[in-house]
Design an enzyme around this catalytic site. Structure first.
Site, PDB file in Angstrom:
ATOM      1  N   ASP A  67      44.034  36.890  55.256  1.00 15.40           N
ATOM      2  CA  ASP A  67      44.206  38.216  55.854  1.00 15.40           C
ATOM      3  C   ASP A  67      44.955  38.070  57.172  1.00 15.40           C
ATOM      4  O   ASP A  67      44.614  37.220  57.995  1.00 15.40           O
ATOM      5  CB  ASP A  67      42.854  38.880  56.107  1.00 15.40           C
ATOM      6  N   ARG A 120      34.105  45.554  39.560  1.00 17.46           N
ATOM      7  CA  ARG A 120      33.817  45.173  40.941  1.00 17.46           C
ATOM      8  C   ARG A 120      34.417  46.217  41.868  1.00 17.46           C
ATOM      9  O   ARG A 120      35.560  46.657  41.666  1.00 17.46           O
ATOM     10  CB  ARG A 120      34.414  43.792  41.239  1.00 17.46           C
ATOM     11  N   HIS A 174      45.209  34.450  49.123  1.00 18.94           N
ATOM     12  CA  HIS A 174      45.897  34.877  50.339  1.00 18.94           C
ATOM     13  C   HIS A 174      44.961  34.712  51.527  1.00 18.94           C
ATOM     14  O   HIS A 174      43.755  34.495  51.372  1.00 18.94           O
ATOM     15  CB  HIS A 174      46.315  36.354  50.244  1.00 18.94           C
ATOM     16  N   HIS A 204      41.431  33.198  50.188  1.00 21.07           N
ATOM     17  CA  HIS A 204      40.489  33.732  49.223  1.00 21.07           C
ATOM     18  C   HIS A 204      41.217  34.496  48.126  1.00 21.07           C
ATOM     19  O   HIS A 204      42.415  34.800  48.247  1.00 21.07           O
ATOM     20  CB  HIS A 204      39.453  34.638  49.901  1.00 21.07           C
TER      21      HIS A 204
END
Length: 329
Positions: free
Chosen positions: A203, A268, A201, A258
């Protein structure tokens, strides 16, 4: 290791790696910007033009703020499912698990999402996460303003705060997100395919400032379509150009596509500050950046119109497509 609150996750509920880009390459040579470098402004502009993404070092945000919030976040994610569910919307701490948005996207993820302008009201009984988040967001908001002011300088824009004033407006639509990606089962269990933590996607906002723990998983898509992994650095920030900034620069900067892949062994934690303008702000190429005779590539729209449209789409959709001008318009 964090104990999963949803140990019986159904792999079939998740979007596996199906990318329209070329296969993943090895670790990328990500542009690294030293904020103390006198050439930082020109280096940032170059990175935004070529990658839409860069690593930021010597940023002066204390590492203690980062690790404190990371620790508090992990404490929250270790809570029982019933305790975490108390933080689901409309509570200021918006907790979510697996579902990303309202369009059916799913991932190997749980997260907290909150409004960052203003931050939620704190009380004596508030979870200590909120206190750590307040300190962290205050510092990163200041940093994001500094970055876009350097961008303005690098683009020779006047005034210097042409972009930062939008992020600092009392009605600025800024938000803050903490993503937790628990260790994922071995890829072999998925037929050798990688599990998506957060699908590909861009941002929507002006700028995103991300910090993660020392774990891999983040990948960006280069201009030639190749996916490359971003080497982790727990002491640095990573900055994304958002869709709104792409429009404001009339396509000179590109919002970076990303995604995050889950890891079979390590968890993570990433913390992202999204700097957005007021909902009523009109988004269009900045007149200061248009060359003589250059036409806008985009229709004018308000941030509310774009945000509303963007969050109705799938993650991987070309969200700006509906706002691009046709060649003959």
């Amino acid at each position: 290791m964090v104990v999963l609150s949803h140990p019986t996750l159904d792999f079939n509920q998740y979007s596996l790696l199906r990318s329209t880009c070329k296969p993943t390459a090895s670790f990328a040579e990500i542009p690294e910007i030293d904020l103390s470098d006198p050439n930082a402004k020109s280096n940032i502009v170059k990175a935004c033009e070529e990658f839409g993404f860069f690593k930021l070092v010597n940023h002066r945000v204390p590492i203690e703020l980062m690790t404190k919030l990371e620790d508090e976040s992990l404490c929250f994610f270790k809570l029982s499912e019933s305790e975490k569910d108390k933080a689901r919307p409309p509570h200021p701490l918006g907790y979510g698990c697996k579902n990303i948005g309202s369009s059916g996207d799913k991932g190997w993820i749980e997260y907290l999402l909150l409004n960052a302008n203003p931050l939620p009201i704190f009380s004596q009984n508030s979870h200590t996460f909120l206190c750590a988040a307040e300190e962290y967001v205050t510092a990163v908001k200041k940093l994001s303003s500094q970055v876009v002011e350097l961008i303005a300088e690098g683009l020779k824009m006047e005034p210097r705060n042409a972009i930062s004033k939008l992020l600092n407006d009392e009605k600025a639509d800024c938000c803050f997100r903490v993503n937790h990606y628990p260790p994922c089962p071995e890829p072999q269990a998925l037929g050798g395919r990688n599990m998506i933590g957060f699908g590909e996607h861009t941002d929507p906002q002006i700028i995103s400032v991300l910090r993660s723990n020392n774990s891999t998983g983040l990948q960006i898509c280069l201009r030639d379509g190749a996916w490359v992994s971003v080497p982790p650095d727990a002491g640095a920030f990573f900055v994304n150009v958002g869709d709104a900034l792409q429009v404001m620069t009339n396509g000179r900067f590109k919002s970076v596509k990303h995604k995050v892949l889950a890891d079979p062994n390590r968890e993570r934690v990433s913390m992202i500050y999204f700097g957005g303008p007021p909902l009523s702000e009109k988004i269009a190429p900045l007149p200061q950046l248009l060359e003589e005779g250059e036409e806008s590539l985009y229709k004018e729209f308000t941030w509310w119109e774009y945000k509303t449209a963007a969050y109705k789409t799938k993650l991987a959709d070309h969200r700006l497509g509906a706002f691009e001008k046709s060649p003959n318009s």
